[in-house]
Design a protein around this motif. Structure first.
Motif, short mmCIF file in Angstrom:
data_model
loop_
_atom_site.label_atom_id
_atom_site.label_comp_id
_atom_site.label_asym_id
_atom_site.label_seq_id
_atom_site.Cartn_x
_atom_site.Cartn_y
_atom_site.Cartn_z
N UNK A 167 0.83 -1.20 0.00
CA UNK A 167 0.00 0.00 0.00
C UNK A 167 0.87 1.25 0.00
N UNK A 168 0.23 2.42 0.15
CA UNK A 168 0.91 3.71 0.28
C UNK A 168 0.29 4.43 1.46
N UNK A 169 1.12 5.14 2.24
CA UNK A 169 0.66 5.74 3.48
C UNK A 169 -0.05 7.06 3.27
N UNK A 170 -0.72 7.49 4.33
CA UNK A 170 -1.13 8.89 4.47
C UNK A 170 -0.24 9.48 5.57
N UNK A 171 -0.76 10.45 6.32
CA UNK A 171 0.00 10.94 7.47
C UNK A 171 0.83 12.16 7.16
N UNK A 212 -1.84 13.82 12.78
CA UNK A 212 -1.02 14.21 11.63
C UNK A 212 -0.67 15.70 11.65
N UNK A 213 -1.48 16.52 12.31
CA UNK A 213 -1.18 17.95 12.38
C UNK A 213 -0.14 18.29 13.44
N UNK A 214 0.10 17.33 14.32
CA UNK A 214 1.10 17.53 15.37
C UNK A 214 1.95 16.26 15.48
N UNK A 215 2.91 16.07 14.57
CA UNK A 215 3.73 14.84 14.58
C UNK A 215 4.43 14.61 15.90
N UNK A 216 4.73 15.70 16.61
CA UNK A 216 5.48 15.56 17.86
C UNK A 216 4.70 14.85 18.95
N UNK A 217 3.37 14.66 18.75
CA UNK A 217 2.56 13.96 19.75
C UNK A 217 2.84 12.46 19.78
N UNK A 238 5.30 24.83 8.46
CA UNK A 238 4.66 25.92 9.17
C UNK A 238 3.16 25.81 8.95
N UNK A 239 2.41 26.73 9.54
CA UNK A 239 0.95 26.67 9.43
C UNK A 239 0.43 27.99 8.90
N UNK A 240 -0.75 27.91 8.30
CA UNK A 240 -1.41 29.10 7.76
C UNK A 240 -2.91 28.84 7.77
N UNK A 241 -3.69 29.90 7.72
CA UNK A 241 -5.14 29.77 7.65
C UNK A 241 -5.54 29.66 6.18
N UNK A 290 -1.29 22.80 7.36
CA UNK A 290 0.15 22.64 7.34
C UNK A 290 0.71 22.97 5.97
N UNK A 291 1.90 23.57 5.96
CA UNK A 291 2.67 23.75 4.73
C UNK A 291 4.04 23.12 4.95
N UNK A 292 4.29 22.00 4.25
CA UNK A 292 5.55 21.29 4.42
C UNK A 292 6.65 22.04 3.66
N UNK A 293 7.79 22.24 4.30
CA UNK A 293 8.84 23.11 3.79
C UNK A 293 9.97 22.37 3.08
#
Length: 368
Positions: A124-128, A183-188, A285-288, A297-300
């Protein structure tokens, strides 16, 4: 459904069973498996078949595969057009191993019963969230939650290290699949937990069959993901051939076991059960968003490392398994599924009077 059996002949050789496209938009396994078959047949890799046969199902979800669209699986980076998640009856085949509602699921369980594979691989292929790892894989109950320990120990201590070494040597960055808490807070943290038999890995754990779930990372290029799957499948065939006797013994041990209790419910542990000290993440980073109206999320694309907590599970409810079940004859669907799964049962020929415990299902309705 089509499968290919690659063999040099000879009776009784163990089988490695590989499938692609149980979710037809996550189709890396199809191309990787076809490439491996080509190289076995034409480019000198037939030695992979010296001690094992390869049985390959290129497309599990045929219905979904035949409905390609550029708007399916938008989160996955290639191919341009991808199939659908579910089959024509809108059944997710990756949730149907125990229920067997779909004809595709029944066919696959029939094939598993016919072949009795020493290794079963589901691609398969992941999400996350985004991360540096490109090829990830896992097994049921990773860590300590497997119901059958002998096959789980082989996967954790032999399969995983051998495949990870092969992938690393080929330039990939592998890891055990990091299932995110948020997924919005990987550090959790990432989740380790038991699995039920609706999944391929959970089903394999229940029947004592070493089963591997491949979850390539969705944001890596399609070519990179397919080549990583190819390396994993080739390494899997080598280690299965080398350890065929050991795997068979582990399967026999697990199949002979008769657990007294079954864990049925669990909850996340209050504190981490471990840590990945230098997890290879990606900055964001994050944006509205004007589209969703919420913070996104905006992956850098910038590599980072951080200490990733591993969140285990605490048992909530277990049931004591009975010595046997009495199934009334009007429960035809139950009896049919017992047959499909190859579960032994007796049909009484004359009336009997028995003192039994009665179990009723409990259902919770929730308004949406």
């Amino acid at each position: 459904m089509i499968y290919v059996r690659a063999s040099k002949g000879g009776r009784g050789k163990p089988v490695v069973l590989v499938q692609g496209g149980i979710h037809a938009g996550e189709i890396d396994g199809k191309d990787a498996g076809l490439m491996l078959l080509r190289d076995i047949a034409l480019r000198g890799k037939d030695n992979l078949l010296d001690k094992v046969d390869l049985v390959f199902v290129p497309i599990y979800n045929i219905d979904g595969h035949e409905q390609p669209s550029a708007f399916n699986f938008l989160h996955i980076r290639g191919p341009v057009e991808k199939g659908r998640d579910a089959n024509a009856r809108n059944i997710d085949l990756n949730r149907d191993y125990a229920k067997l509602d779909a004809p595709e699921s029944r066919a696959m369980i029939g094939l598993i019963r016919l072949l009795d594979p020493i290794l079963y691989i589901d691609c398969l292929v992941s999400e996350g969230f985004d991360m540096q790892y490109d090829v990830t894989f896992t097994y049921a109950g990773w860590g300590k939650y497997a119901r059958h320990r002998a096959t789980a120990d082989w996967l954790e201590h032999r399969f995983g290290p051998a495949v990870s070494t092969a992938l690393t040597n080929a330039g990939h960055i592998p890891i055990i699949y990091p299932s995110p808490i948020d997924t919005r807070h990987p550090e959790k943290g990432i989740r380790y937990s038991p699995e039920g038999p609706r999944y391929s890995t959970g089903y394999g754990d229940f029947i004592g069959m070493p089963t591997v779930l491949v979850e390539n990372h969705m944001l890596k290029p399609y070519r990179q993901r397919v080549l990583g799957t190819y390396v994993l499948l080739e390494a899997a065939m080598k280690i299965a051939a080398e350890d065929a006797v050991r795997i068979a013994a582990a399967k026999a041990t697990d199949c002979a076991s008769r657990p007294i209790e079954l864990l049925t419910r669990w909850k996340p542990a209050s504190t981490p059960i471990g840590w990945i000290e230098d997890f290879k993440g990606v900055a964001f980073d994050t944006y509205v968003s004007k589209a969703s109206g919420r913070e996104e999320q905006r992956w850098l694309g910038k590599p980072i490392t951080f200490r990733m907590p591993i969140i285990g599970q605490t048992p909530v409810e277990s049931v004591r398994l009975p010595k046997a079940w009495w199934v009334p004859r009007e429960q035809t669907e139950v009896i049919e599924r017992l047959r499909l799964h190859g579960i032994q049962f007796e049909t009484i020929q004359t009336p009997k009077e028995l003192k039994l415990d009665r179990v009723r299902g409990r259902f919770r309705l929730r308004a949406k």
